[in-house]
Design an enzyme around this catalytic site. Structure first.
Site, short mmCIF file in Angstrom:
data_model
loop_
_atom_site.label_atom_id
_atom_site.label_comp_id
_atom_site.label_asym_id
_atom_site.label_seq_id
_atom_site.Cartn_x
_atom_site.Cartn_y
_atom_site.Cartn_z
N HIS A 47 4.31 -8.83 -4.47
CA HIS A 47 2.98 -9.08 -3.92
C HIS A 47 2.56 -10.54 -4.14
O HIS A 47 1.92 -10.86 -5.14
CB HIS A 47 1.96 -8.17 -4.60
CG HIS A 47 2.10 -6.72 -4.25
ND1 HIS A 47 1.33 -6.11 -3.29
CD2 HIS A 47 2.93 -5.76 -4.73
CE1 HIS A 47 1.67 -4.83 -3.20
NE2 HIS A 47 2.64 -4.60 -4.06
N GLY A 104 0.85 -1.18 0.00
CA GLY A 104 0.00 0.00 0.00
C GLY A 104 0.89 1.22 0.00
O GLY A 104 1.98 1.21 -0.57
N GLU A 105 0.46 2.28 0.66
CA GLU A 105 1.27 3.50 0.79
C GLU A 105 1.97 3.45 2.14
O GLU A 105 1.32 3.62 3.18
CB GLU A 105 0.37 4.73 0.70
CG GLU A 105 -0.29 4.93 -0.65
CD GLU A 105 0.69 5.34 -1.73
OE1 GLU A 105 1.78 5.85 -1.40
OE2 GLU A 105 0.37 5.12 -2.91
N SER A 106 3.27 3.24 2.14
CA SER A 106 3.99 3.05 3.40
C SER A 106 3.92 4.28 4.30
O SER A 106 3.85 4.16 5.52
CB SER A 106 5.45 2.66 3.15
OG SER A 106 6.13 3.69 2.46
N ILE A 126 4.97 -3.91 -7.87
CA ILE A 126 4.21 -2.68 -8.11
C ILE A 126 4.86 -1.56 -7.30
O ILE A 126 4.81 -1.57 -6.07
CB ILE A 126 2.73 -2.84 -7.69
CG1 ILE A 126 2.08 -4.02 -8.43
CG2 ILE A 126 1.96 -1.54 -7.95
CD1 ILE A 126 0.69 -4.38 -7.93
N ARG A 127 5.48 -0.62 -7.99
CA ARG A 127 6.21 0.46 -7.31
C ARG A 127 7.05 -0.12 -6.17
O ARG A 127 7.04 0.37 -5.03
CB ARG A 127 5.25 1.53 -6.78
CG ARG A 127 4.72 2.44 -7.86
CD ARG A 127 3.68 3.43 -7.37
NE ARG A 127 4.11 4.10 -6.15
CZ ARG A 127 3.28 4.60 -5.25
NH1 ARG A 127 1.99 4.50 -5.40
NH2 ARG A 127 3.73 5.22 -4.18
N CYS A 178 5.98 -5.45 0.20
CA CYS A 178 6.10 -4.15 -0.44
C CYS A 178 6.17 -3.03 0.60
O CYS A 178 7.20 -2.82 1.21
CB CYS A 178 4.98 -3.96 -1.46
SG CYS A 178 5.34 -2.67 -2.68
N ARG A 199 12.87 2.85 -1.42
CA ARG A 199 11.48 2.89 -1.89
C ARG A 199 11.43 3.10 -3.40
O ARG A 199 12.32 3.69 -3.98
CB ARG A 199 10.74 4.06 -1.22
CG ARG A 199 10.61 3.94 0.26
CD ARG A 199 10.17 5.24 0.92
NE ARG A 199 9.42 6.10 0.02
CZ ARG A 199 8.28 6.69 0.31
NH1 ARG A 199 7.73 6.51 1.50
NH2 ARG A 199 7.66 7.46 -0.54
N GLU A 226 0.26 -12.12 -2.80
CA GLU A 226 -1.20 -12.28 -2.69
C GLU A 226 -1.91 -12.07 -4.04
O GLU A 226 -3.11 -12.33 -4.15
CB GLU A 226 -1.76 -11.29 -1.65
CG GLU A 226 -1.84 -9.85 -2.08
CD GLU A 226 -0.54 -9.07 -2.05
OE1 GLU A 226 -0.58 -7.85 -2.28
OE2 GLU A 226 0.53 -9.68 -1.80
#
Length: 195
Positions: free
Chosen positions: A172, A48-50, A136-137, A80, A107, A174
């Site tokens: 990821h 997500g957004e850390s 993803i990023r 991530c 990051r 999942e």
């Protein structure tokens, strides 16, 4: 007996982790406050957004409680953003961290969202069959201490590592139908609670 596993559910891909754990027969708890940590055998911190997750972890000392558990050999798996939050050093950032893994993380190391990709990883700890990984990023671990085991690299960058009770992946797991990473983490939970 079903394993009771927590998934941090403040922001990010927690639903997808929940679905995998459901498929693997776990009793899943969505963790949003400190009381949700009671009675679980392990915790997954999703992507997500850390920075956002980090800020939310500081509300009501949830992050401090997770950090306390992590220092007591409680199994924690970060994917991530979770990898970023577990690391002791985040390059060019003073954002909140759980400060648990002896790692230095970078990051968005593979580029922005448009540079997201999938690839096959060799993970000897999970057999000879390659593991499909979705980035993803994604971050990567630039440095790890000698007590950190490297489980996989991509393009010379560390993307999967374990330090005792702590597991971190830049990708990821999942988002694929291959459940070996989650099964590996459940094995870590067994190791901890069977002691």
């Amino acid at each position: 007996m079903k394993k009771r596993v927590g998934v941090l559910a403040l922001q990010g891909a927690f639903r997808e982790h929940r679905q995998v754990l459901d498929q693997l027969g776990c009793d899943v708890v969505e963790v949003r406050k400190t009381s949700d940590l009671e009675g679980i055998y392990g915790l997954i911190i999703p992507g997500g957004e850390s920075t956002t997750i980090g800020k939310l972890l500081q509300v009501n000392d949830l992050g401090e409680k997770i950090k306390e558990l992590g220092t007591k050999d409680f199994p924690i798996f970060g994917t991530c953003a979770g990898m970023i939050l577990l690391s002791k050093t985040i390059i060019d950032s003073d954002q909140y961290s759980l400060n648990l893994m002896d790692t230095t993380v970078e990051r968005n190391a593979f580029g922005r969202q448009v540079a997201s990709f999938e690839t096959d990883l060799q993970v000897p700890a999970m057999g000879s069959h390659p593991l499909r990984a979705v980035f993803i990023r994604a971050p990567y671990l630039r440095e790890v201490a000698p007590n950190v085991g490297i489980l996989a690299e991509f393009d010379g960058k560390i993307v999967f590592a374990r330090q005792g009770n702590l597991l971190a992946s830049a990708f990821h797991p999942e988002l694929t139908p291959d459940y070996r990473v989650h099964q590996y983490f459940l094995g870590m939970i067994d190791e901890h609670w069977v002691k």
